[in-house]
Each structure stands twice: as structure tokens, then as C-alpha cells.
Design a protein around this motif. Structure first.
Motif, mmCIF file in Angstrom:
data_model
loop_
_atom_site.group_PDB
_atom_site.id
_atom_site.type_symbol
_atom_site.label_atom_id
_atom_site.label_comp_id
_atom_site.label_asym_id
_atom_site.label_seq_id
_atom_site.Cartn_x
_atom_site.Cartn_y
_atom_site.Cartn_z
ATOM 1 N N VAL A 92 0.714 -1.060 -0.067
ATOM 2 C CA VAL A 92 0.253 -0.040 0.117
ATOM 3 C C VAL A 92 0.872 1.197 -0.009
ATOM 4 C CG1 VAL A 92 -1.789 1.273 1.480
ATOM 5 C CG2 VAL A 92 -1.920 -1.273 1.091
ATOM 6 N N LEU A 93 1.890 1.173 0.838
ATOM 7 C CA LEU A 93 2.703 2.329 0.907
ATOM 8 C C LEU A 93 3.524 2.809 -0.469
ATOM 9 C CD1 LEU A 93 4.181 2.058 4.594
ATOM 10 C CD2 LEU A 93 2.420 3.866 3.672
ATOM 11 N N ALA A 94 3.665 1.768 -1.277
ATOM 12 C CA ALA A 94 4.675 1.881 -2.187
ATOM 13 C C ALA A 94 3.899 2.941 -3.332
ATOM 14 C CB ALA A 94 4.648 0.819 -3.036
ATOM 15 N N SER A 95 2.634 3.000 -3.397
ATOM 16 C CA SER A 95 1.879 3.830 -4.060
ATOM 17 C C SER A 95 1.628 5.214 -3.473
ATOM 18 C CB SER A 95 0.512 3.312 -4.710
ATOM 19 O OG SER A 95 -0.342 2.973 -3.393
ATOM 20 N N ARG A 96 2.194 5.381 -2.553
ATOM 21 C CA ARG A 96 2.002 6.788 -1.848
ATOM 22 C C ARG A 96 3.182 7.750 -1.948
ATOM 23 N NH1 ARG A 96 -1.895 3.883 -1.611
ATOM 24 N NH2 ARG A 96 -3.441 4.156 -0.194
ATOM 25 N N LEU A 98 6.126 9.394 -0.475
ATOM 26 C CA LEU A 98 6.327 9.538 0.692
ATOM 27 C C LEU A 98 7.695 9.825 0.553
ATOM 28 C CD1 LEU A 98 5.593 6.129 2.303
ATOM 29 C CD2 LEU A 98 4.426 8.319 2.338
ATOM 30 N N VAL A 99 8.300 10.558 1.740
ATOM 31 C CA VAL A 99 9.774 11.099 1.701
ATOM 32 C C VAL A 99 10.467 9.760 1.850
ATOM 33 C CG1 VAL A 99 9.294 13.200 2.800
ATOM 34 C CG2 VAL A 99 9.739 11.248 4.319
ATOM 35 N N GLN A 100 11.988 9.967 1.583
ATOM 36 C CA GLN A 100 12.994 8.854 1.630
ATOM 37 C C GLN A 100 13.034 8.270 2.977
ATOM 38 O OE1 GLN A 100 16.588 10.047 0.127
ATOM 39 N NE2 GLN A 100 17.499 8.111 0.190
ATOM 40 N N GLY A 101 12.841 7.003 3.148
ATOM 41 C CA GLY A 101 13.061 6.362 4.402
ATOM 42 C C GLY A 101 11.580 6.333 4.982
ATOM 43 N N ALA A 102 10.782 6.655 4.678
ATOM 44 C CA ALA A 102 9.571 6.871 5.615
ATOM 45 C C ALA A 102 8.762 5.538 5.509
ATOM 46 C CB ALA A 102 8.418 7.919 4.914
ATOM 47 N N ALA A 103 8.933 4.583 4.279
ATOM 48 C CA ALA A 103 7.999 3.473 4.169
ATOM 49 C C ALA A 103 8.423 2.454 5.358
ATOM 50 C CB ALA A 103 8.138 2.864 2.861
ATOM 51 N N SER A 104 10.006 2.318 5.508
ATOM 52 C CA SER A 104 10.318 1.190 6.603
ATOM 53 C C SER A 104 9.929 1.971 7.965
ATOM 54 C CB SER A 104 11.970 1.246 6.377
ATOM 55 O OG SER A 104 12.463 2.379 6.592
ATOM 56 N N GLN A 105 9.881 3.270 8.134
ATOM 57 C CA GLN A 105 9.691 3.749 9.595
ATOM 58 C C GLN A 105 8.196 3.282 9.792
ATOM 59 O OE1 GLN A 105 11.055 7.408 10.519
ATOM 60 N NE2 GLN A 105 12.485 7.261 8.628
ATOM 61 N N TRP A 110 3.018 0.857 12.253
ATOM 62 C CA TRP A 110 1.651 0.649 12.040
ATOM 63 C C TRP A 110 1.416 -1.108 11.842
ATOM 64 C CZ3 TRP A 110 1.176 4.466 7.453
ATOM 65 C CH2 TRP A 110 1.014 5.741 7.977
ATOM 66 N N ARG A 111 2.340 -1.829 11.926
ATOM 67 C CA ARG A 111 2.171 -3.215 11.924
ATOM 68 C C ARG A 111 1.250 -3.789 13.002
ATOM 69 N NH1 ARG A 111 8.470 -5.178 12.270
ATOM 70 N NH2 ARG A 111 8.847 -4.619 14.316
ATOM 71 N N ASP A 112 1.574 -3.260 14.142
ATOM 72 C CA ASP A 112 0.792 -3.773 15.295
ATOM 73 C C ASP A 112 -0.457 -3.241 15.277
ATOM 74 O OD1 ASP A 112 3.124 -5.185 16.294
ATOM 75 O OD2 ASP A 112 3.771 -3.441 17.526
ATOM 76 N N GLU A 113 -0.872 -2.421 14.380
ATOM 77 C CA GLU A 113 -2.345 -2.013 14.594
ATOM 78 C C GLU A 113 -3.131 -2.951 13.471
ATOM 79 O OE1 GLU A 113 -3.209 0.536 16.173
ATOM 80 O OE2 GLU A 113 -1.285 0.946 17.058
ATOM 81 N N LEU A 114 -2.278 -3.876 13.132
ATOM 82 C CA LEU A 114 -3.051 -4.777 11.845
ATOM 83 C C LEU A 114 -3.187 -6.108 12.546
ATOM 84 C CD1 LEU A 114 -1.125 -3.680 8.705
ATOM 85 C CD2 LEU A 114 -3.329 -2.537 9.550
ATOM 86 N N LEU A 141 -2.018 8.842 7.041
ATOM 87 C CA LEU A 141 -1.324 9.855 6.281
ATOM 88 C C LEU A 141 -1.823 11.236 6.070
ATOM 89 C CD1 LEU A 141 0.289 7.833 3.343
ATOM 90 C CD2 LEU A 141 1.448 8.761 5.454
ATOM 91 N N ALA A 142 -3.234 11.544 6.331
ATOM 92 C CA ALA A 142 -3.783 12.646 6.375
ATOM 93 C C ALA A 142 -3.942 13.334 7.552
ATOM 94 C CB ALA A 142 -5.260 12.425 5.661
ATOM 95 N N SER A 143 -3.435 12.580 8.808
ATOM 96 C CA SER A 143 -3.638 13.067 10.160
ATOM 97 C C SER A 143 -2.251 14.045 10.219
ATOM 98 C CB SER A 143 -3.605 11.891 11.034
ATOM 99 O OG SER A 143 -2.352 11.151 11.205
ATOM 100 N N SER A 144 -2.280 15.028 11.356
ATOM 101 C CA SER A 144 -1.233 15.778 11.428
ATOM 102 C C SER A 144 0.080 14.946 12.131
ATOM 103 C CB SER A 144 -1.721 16.894 12.322
ATOM 104 O OG SER A 144 -2.068 16.438 13.494
ATOM 105 N N GLU A 145 -0.398 13.612 12.816
ATOM 106 C CA GLU A 145 0.884 13.053 13.433
ATOM 107 C C GLU A 145 1.739 12.580 12.410
ATOM 108 O OE1 GLU A 145 1.060 9.454 16.683
ATOM 109 O OE2 GLU A 145 -0.859 9.931 15.929
ATOM 110 N N TYR A 146 1.236 12.102 11.105
ATOM 111 C CA TYR A 146 2.131 11.557 10.098
ATOM 112 C C TYR A 146 2.036 12.194 8.774
ATOM 113 C CZ TYR A 146 1.060 7.535 13.503
ATOM 114 O OH TYR A 146 1.033 6.623 14.493
ATOM 115 N N ALA A 147 1.644 13.369 8.916
ATOM 116 C CA ALA A 147 1.559 14.457 7.483
ATOM 117 C C ALA A 147 3.097 14.398 7.142
ATOM 118 C CB ALA A 147 0.852 15.576 7.786
#
Length: 209
Positions: A92-96, A98-105, A110-114, A141-147
């Protein structure tokens, strides 16, 4: 024939000489047979005890083996679920944008939220509140916490002259062809360094050369 007199019940005999009713006569051959039978019974009892001990030991080994494989199965299941959740997030993140290195972080965050759900043999991943991974990622991603993990969108427009954010560079001036052009170029550079307009009339705020 040799005969022996033995007590019927030695454990209940009081101290002193036993009476005749408490004894029985038996031949030597019968006594040996009784002794052999007693020895055989003892061996059988000891063999049964050893067999029982081996059985208990085998039961303990089986229980330990079952516990060991059960733990391995739990570890494999946990690793499978973690890998499945991380793969779904990565897809899912591959199509967003994102800044460099964001996907792994974000995967680690988020994996524990699933959770991995076995739906009639079909494995799927969803959030704990039942949302799809794609919908959840969009909301997060739309939230201010992860924008700040998303790249800023380009809105076009022009950049004011002299703005340090501008990435455009002015074309290089051609080299002077003669001494006169060299002097004029030097004069214009000096005026530019003093932030004066080279085409303004000579007067206040402009020096003569």
C-alpha cells in the motif's frame, strides 16, 4: 522326606514360642517351590516398577516434545503474521508519495495496528477496527501526526526574483570580447554588488568610476 515347620503368619506372632496351631509342616520341595514363586513374583514386581518408571519417563519426554513443537508452531505463526502484515503495508505504501526512508519507519509503527484474519481459509489483513489497510493508511497519512512522512505536493506558480527557494539559475554571461567590454562588465558587477541599478542616471546613490 525332609519336612519343615513354618509360621503361618510371622507378622502377628507375639514374642515367645509359637503354638502348634500357628505352624504348618511343609516338605523341602514345596518350600523351594514357594521360595521360587516368591522370587519370581518379586522379579515381576520389580520389572513392572521399572516399566512404570520408563512409561512415566516416556510420557515426560512426549510432553516436552509436544511443548517444544507447540512453541515452534507459535513462533512460526507469529513470524508469518508479522511478514504478512509488513508485506501488505509495503504494498500500500509503495503507491504513496513518501519522503525517503518513510516506508520502513511507517511499517514498524503501524504493523501492530493490523491483524491477520483467516476467513474460511482466505488470509486477509485488516485493522483492529475492521478497516482495510488502504483506507487506514490514507487516514493515517492525512493526520497531523504522520503528515510529515508525505512529500509536499507541487502547486506550480512562479518564484519571486532573488527567492532562495528558486531552483532556476540565470544563464551565464558571455565572456568579454575586448578590453572595453571587460571594463563595462566589471563596472556592472560592482554596481550589482552595491544593489544599484546600472541603467539608473548618475546621481544620488550612484558612484562615478
Amino acid at each position: 522326606m525332609t519336612m519343615y515347620r513354618i509360621l503361618l503368619n510371622p507378622d502377628t506372632t507375639d514374642e515367645g514360642t509359637p503354638v502348634a496351631d500357628e505352624m504348618v509342616s511343609i516338605s523341602a520341595s514345596d518350600l523351594e517351590a514357594l521360595r521360587a514363586a516368591a522370587a519370581s513374583a518379586k522379579k515381576i514386581s520389580e520389572a513392572n516398577d521399572r516399566a512404570a518408571e520408563r512409561s512415566l519417563a516416556n510420557d515426560r519426554l512426549r510432553e516436552e516434545e509436544i511443548a517444544r513443537w507447540s512453541k515452534k508452531a507459535e513462533d512460526w505463526e507469529r513470524a508469518f503474521k508479522t511478514a504478512t502484515k509488513e508485506k501488505e503495508l509495503a504494498t500500500v505504501l509503495a503507491s504513496r508519495p513518501l519522503v525517503q526512508g518513510a516506508a520502513s519507519q511507517l511499517i514498524k509503527l503501524w504493523r501492530d495496528e493490523l491483524e491477520v484474519i483467516d476467513d474460511a481459509g482466505q488470509i486477509r489483513v485488516a485493522t483492529r477496527d475492521g478497516r482495510s489497510v488502504s483506507d487506514a493508511v490514507n487516514a493515517w497519512l492525512a493526520s497531523s501526526e504522520y503528515a510529515h512522512f508525505s512529500r509536499p505536493s507541487s502547486r506550480g506558480g512562479t518564484t519571486p526574483p532573488g527567492d532562495s527557494r528558486s531552483t532556476a539559475t540565470a544563464p551565464a554571461a558571455p565572456p568579454p570580447k575586448n578590453l572595453g567590454e571587460a571594463v563595462l562588465m566589471r563596472w556592472r558587477e560592482a554596481l550589482q554588488g552595491n544593489r544599484q541599478d546600472p541603467d539608473a542616471p548618475i546621481g544620488l546613490g550612484r558612484r562615478r568610476f
